[in-house]
Design a protein around this motif. Structure first.
Motif, PDB file in Angstrom:
ATOM      1  N   THR A 137       0.832  -1.209   0.000  1.00 58.10           N
ATOM      2  CA  THR A 137       0.000   0.000   0.000  1.00 58.10           C
ATOM      3  C   THR A 137       0.863   1.254   0.000  1.00 58.10           C
ATOM      4  OG1 THR A 137      -0.199  -0.008   2.431  1.00 58.10           O
ATOM      5  CG2 THR A 137      -1.922  -1.149   1.186  1.00 58.10           C
ATOM      6  N   ILE A 138       2.012   1.192   0.659  1.00 61.53           N
ATOM      7  CA  ILE A 138       2.918   2.348   0.666  1.00 61.53           C
ATOM      8  C   ILE A 138       3.453   2.610  -0.739  1.00 61.53           C
ATOM      9  CG2 ILE A 138       5.110   3.253   1.534  1.00 61.53           C
ATOM     10  CD1 ILE A 138       4.598   1.797   4.142  1.00 61.53           C
ATOM     11  N   LYS A 139       3.809   1.544  -1.435  1.00 57.02           N
ATOM     12  CA  LYS A 139       4.288   1.704  -2.815  1.00 57.02           C
ATOM     13  C   LYS A 139       3.221   2.354  -3.692  1.00 57.02           C
ATOM     14  CE  LYS A 139       7.297  -2.380  -2.532  1.00 57.02           C
ATOM     15  NZ  LYS A 139       7.507  -3.777  -3.013  1.00 57.02           N
ATOM     16  N   LEU A 140       1.988   1.937  -3.503  1.00 55.58           N
ATOM     17  CA  LEU A 140       0.897   2.490  -4.307  1.00 55.58           C
ATOM     18  C   LEU A 140       0.658   3.960  -3.966  1.00 55.58           C
ATOM     19  CD1 LEU A 140      -1.530  -0.556  -4.067  1.00 55.58           C
ATOM     20  CD2 LEU A 140      -0.406   0.285  -6.141  1.00 55.58           C
ATOM     21  N   VAL A 141       0.791   4.314  -2.690  1.00 55.11           N
ATOM     22  CA  VAL A 141       0.631   5.711  -2.282  1.00 55.11           C
ATOM     23  C   VAL A 141       1.722   6.575  -2.913  1.00 55.11           C
ATOM     24  CG1 VAL A 141       1.006   7.266  -0.313  1.00 55.11           C
ATOM     25  CG2 VAL A 141      -0.665   5.419  -0.153  1.00 55.11           C
ATOM     26  N   ASN A 142       2.945   6.098  -2.887  1.00 54.68           N
ATOM     27  CA  ASN A 142       4.040   6.878  -3.481  1.00 54.68           C
ATOM     28  C   ASN A 142       3.894   6.986  -4.998  1.00 54.68           C
ATOM     29  OD1 ASN A 142       5.493   7.831  -1.284  1.00 54.68           O
ATOM     30  ND2 ASN A 142       6.617   5.909  -1.029  1.00 54.68           N
ATOM     31  N   LYS A 143       3.253   5.998  -5.590  1.00 55.48           N
ATOM     32  CA  LYS A 143       2.973   6.073  -7.033  1.00 55.48           C
ATOM     33  C   LYS A 143       1.967   7.193  -7.308  1.00 55.48           C
ATOM     34  CE  LYS A 143       1.474   3.266 -10.969  1.00 55.48           C
ATOM     35  NZ  LYS A 143       1.016   1.915 -11.404  1.00 55.48           N
ATOM     36  N   ARG A 197       1.526   9.831  -5.422  1.00 62.05           N
ATOM     37  CA  ARG A 197       2.216  11.099  -5.166  1.00 62.05           C
ATOM     38  C   ARG A 197       3.108  11.479  -6.350  1.00 62.05           C
ATOM     39  NH1 ARG A 197       2.312  13.074   0.101  1.00 62.05           N
ATOM     40  NH2 ARG A 197       4.411  13.954  -0.172  1.00 62.05           N
ATOM     41  N   ALA A 198       3.776  10.484  -6.926  1.00 62.63           N
ATOM     42  CA  ALA A 198       4.646  10.747  -8.075  1.00 62.63           C
ATOM     43  C   ALA A 198       3.845  11.301  -9.248  1.00 62.63           C
ATOM     44  CB  ALA A 198       5.366   9.469  -8.481  1.00 62.63           C
ATOM     45  N   SER A 199       2.610  10.811  -9.413  1.00 54.39           N
ATOM     46  CA  SER A 199       1.784  11.286 -10.525  1.00 54.39           C
ATOM     47  C   SER A 199       1.404  12.756 -10.347  1.00 54.39           C
ATOM     48  CB  SER A 199       0.511  10.434 -10.633  1.00 54.39           C
ATOM     49  OG  SER A 199      -0.369  10.683  -9.546  1.00 54.39           O
ATOM     50  N   GLN A 200       1.483  13.241  -9.104  1.00 49.88           N
ATOM     51  CA  GLN A 200       1.188  14.647  -8.825  1.00 49.88           C
ATOM     52  C   GLN A 200       2.462  15.456  -8.581  1.00 49.88           C
ATOM     53  OE1 GLN A 200      -1.997  15.830  -8.973  1.00 49.88           O
ATOM     54  NE2 GLN A 200      -2.512  13.749  -9.646  1.00 49.88           N
ATOM     55  N   LYS A 201       3.604  14.829  -8.932  1.00 47.94           N
ATOM     56  CA  LYS A 201       4.915  15.473  -8.788  1.00 47.94           C
ATOM     57  C   LYS A 201       5.208  15.848  -7.324  1.00 47.94           C
ATOM     58  CE  LYS A 201       4.810  17.336 -13.513  1.00 47.94           C
ATOM     59  NZ  LYS A 201       5.253  16.050 -14.013  1.00 47.94           N
ATOM     60  N   LEU A 202       4.806  14.980  -6.417  1.00 46.83           N
ATOM     61  CA  LEU A 202       5.093  15.169  -4.996  1.00 46.83           C
ATOM     62  C   LEU A 202       6.188  14.216  -4.561  1.00 46.83           C
ATOM     63  CD1 LEU A 202       1.422  15.348  -3.659  1.00 46.83           C
ATOM     64  CD2 LEU A 202       3.040  17.260  -3.834  1.00 46.83           C
ATOM     65  N   ALA A 203       6.965  14.615  -3.577  1.00 50.28           N
ATOM     66  CA  ALA A 203       8.051  13.769  -3.091  1.00 50.28           C
ATOM     67  C   ALA A 203       7.494  12.486  -2.472  1.00 50.28           C
ATOM     68  CB  ALA A 203       8.870  14.528  -2.053  1.00 50.28           C
ATOM     69  N   ALA A 204       8.233  11.403  -2.647  1.00 49.14           N
ATOM     70  CA  ALA A 204       7.824  10.120  -2.071  1.00 49.14           C
ATOM     71  C   ALA A 204       7.914  10.190  -0.550  1.00 49.14           C
ATOM     72  CB  ALA A 204       8.706   9.006  -2.595  1.00 49.14           C
ATOM     73  N   LEU A 205       7.018   9.487   0.114  1.00 46.01           N
ATOM     74  CA  LEU A 205       7.049   9.401   1.571  1.00 46.01           C
ATOM     75  C   LEU A 205       8.069   8.358   1.998  1.00 46.01           C
ATOM     76  CD1 LEU A 205       3.208   9.464   2.266  1.00 46.01           C
ATOM     77  CD2 LEU A 205       4.825  11.352   2.549  1.00 46.01           C
ATOM     78  N   LYS A 206       8.818   8.660   3.032  1.00 47.92           N
ATOM     79  CA  LYS A 206       9.822   7.732   3.554  1.00 47.92           C
ATOM     80  C   LYS A 206       9.142   6.639   4.372  1.00 47.92           C
ATOM     81  CE  LYS A 206      13.710   7.506   6.774  1.00 47.92           C
ATOM     82  NZ  LYS A 206      14.540   8.284   7.738  1.00 47.92           N
ATOM     83  N   VAL A 207       9.511   5.384   4.073  1.00 48.99           N
ATOM     84  CA  VAL A 207       9.003   4.260   4.854  1.00 48.99           C
ATOM     85  C   VAL A 207       9.653   4.317   6.233  1.00 48.99           C
ATOM     86  CG1 VAL A 207       8.770   1.771   5.029  1.00 48.99           C
ATOM     87  CG2 VAL A 207       8.701   2.877   2.776  1.00 48.99           C
ATOM     88  N   ILE A 221      -3.129  11.521   1.534  1.00 47.62           N
ATOM     89  CA  ILE A 221      -2.165  10.864   0.652  1.00 47.62           C
ATOM     90  C   ILE A 221      -1.352  11.879  -0.142  1.00 47.62           C
ATOM     91  CG2 ILE A 221      -1.981   9.415  -1.438  1.00 47.62           C
ATOM     92  CD1 ILE A 221      -4.292   7.738  -0.297  1.00 47.62           C
ATOM     93  N   LEU A 222      -2.002  12.950  -0.558  1.00 48.77           N
ATOM     94  CA  LEU A 222      -1.335  13.948  -1.399  1.00 48.77           C
ATOM     95  C   LEU A 222      -0.936  15.203  -0.619  1.00 48.77           C
ATOM     96  CD1 LEU A 222      -3.546  13.690  -4.620  1.00 48.77           C
ATOM     97  CD2 LEU A 222      -1.435  12.452  -4.065  1.00 48.77           C
ATOM     98  N   GLN A 223      -0.870  15.084   0.690  1.00 49.77           N
ATOM     99  CA  GLN A 223      -0.463  16.223   1.520  1.00 49.77           C
ATOM    100  C   GLN A 223       1.033  16.477   1.353  1.00 49.77           C
ATOM    101  OE1 GLN A 223      -0.022  19.206   3.199  1.00 49.77           O
ATOM    102  NE2 GLN A 223      -2.063  18.607   3.952  1.00 49.77           N
TER     103      GLN A 223
END
Length: 360
Positions: free
Chosen positions: A240-246, A248-258, A331-333
């Motif tokens: 689920t974390i991978k999907l969330v970062n995907k 975020r990437a689509s909105q040009k947001l930095a990936a969240l650190k696990v 998710i997109l914060q």
């Protein structure tokens, strides 16, 4: 299996009518033991702070009037007016059943002293936040540790609303709608006041104190079990974390650190929901999300939580969150930097998903 997602815990508050002698909640025909405000109504009615109607009902969904609210707060907080203070209200006479209580709160600046009090007007949720905060001398700060999508800085009640949310007096979830202009129901008022009384008792006993450095109230005696050493079903949670970062990437947001520590806390929350058979942001074991993070000595400057129930795969859980405005906002914060994920199932195979987001 029906799939569903829930973004908020139940909002709560109470109110009282001046019609009958006090009665315990068990005697009110419209307050079943399963109702979220049952305990609050039971405690407050037993203390004579709230009462019911002649037909044996409490009126859980009836709005609280300003006069009723004044009486409830004055009785709950033990406030009485001085002998010489006379308010300027032209629409509340000494014969009114709540007059002395209105006097007591007005003398302390909780209500504005003006020509009209409007005793029969309903109390709004924003007004409720203000009078509870002032009545219990709760320190208002500008941390914005919890925010609501319909409460911005232009709202005169923002500080009061944020403060009672941080203390768990309201259980409306981070990022959701607080509905500051909605009327407070009698059931909601009971729950709000009971939580404020509990907070006040802990503060007086020294269990809770205000930390000026952190600019927030801290519970120094709260003790709960340590998180389990092993994280179950970590593959599903990690996916689920991978999907969330995907997303975020689509909105040009930095990936969240696990975040390993946050993973353990999120997993603990998921397992707690299974163990105690509930689905809410406020845990009967750990309290609010902020309290839980503090208890496990997790350092944060902001946080958010998404929970889901009944989704059968990481993809469906994240898709469910993304289709909900409040969950999508977490998710997109852009200010969030870290994420922890938890996943658990009950004996019937029902799934529970948890994401906790933080800013470090």
């Amino acid at each position: 299996m029906k799939l569903r997602i829930q973004a908020t815990a139940l909002a709560a508050t109470l109110a009282l009518a001046t019609l009958t002698a006090p009665a315990q909640a068990a005697t009110f025909q419209d307050v079943p033991k399963s109702h979220y405000a049952y305990e609050a109504i039971d405690v407050l009615s037993d203390k004579g702070i709230v009462g019911g109607y002649p037909d044996g009902t409490y009126g859980i969904n009836q709005p609280v009037t300003r006069a009723q609210a004044a009486k409830i707060i004055a009785l709950a907080a033990g406030m009485k007016p001085s002998a010489n203070f006379q308010p300027d209200f032209q629409d509340v006479s000494p014969a009114h059943g709540s007059y002395q209580h209105i006097r007591a709160l007005t003398e302390r600046g909780i209500f504005n002293n003006s020509e009209h009090f409007n005793p029969n007007a309903p109390l709004t949720r924003g007004q409720m936040a203000k009078i509870i905060t002032l009545a219990y001398d709760i320190i208002v700060d500008d941390n914005d540790l919890i925010t609501f999508r319909d409460v911005n800085r232009l709202n005169g009640y923002k500080g009061y609303i944020t403060t009672i949310a941080e203390l768990g007096i309201t259980t409306t979830a981070q990022g959701e709608a607080f509905k500051p202009n909605d009327d407070v129901t009698r059931a909601q008022m009971a729950a709000f006041v009971k939580r404020a009384m509990d907070f006040d008792a802990k503060r007086k006993s020294g269990e809770i104190y205000y930390d000026k450095t952190q600019q927030k109230y801290v519970d120094k005696t709260y003790s709960i079990p340590e998180p389990p050493p092993a994280v179950k079903d970590d593959t599903f949670a990690a996916d689920t974390i991978k999907l969330v970062n995907k997303e975020r990437a689509s909105q040009k947001l930095a990936a969240l650190k696990v975040d390993t520590a946050l993973n353990k806390i999120a997993q603990t929350k998921a397992e707690d929901m299974v163990k105690n058979n509930y689905f809410a942001h406020l845990s009967p074991t750990y309290g609010s999300v902020g309290t839980m993070l503090d208890t496990f000595k997790y350092s944060w400057t902001a946080y958010g939580e998404n929970i889901a129930k009944g989704y059968t795969s990481p993809n469906s859980a994240v898709e469910g969150w993304m289709s909900s405005k409040g969950h999508r906002a977490n998710i997109l914060q852009s200010k969030f930097t870290n994420i922890g994920a938890g996943y658990s199932t009950d004996a019937d195979g029902t799934t529970y998903w948890v994401h906790i987001f933080t800013a470090k």
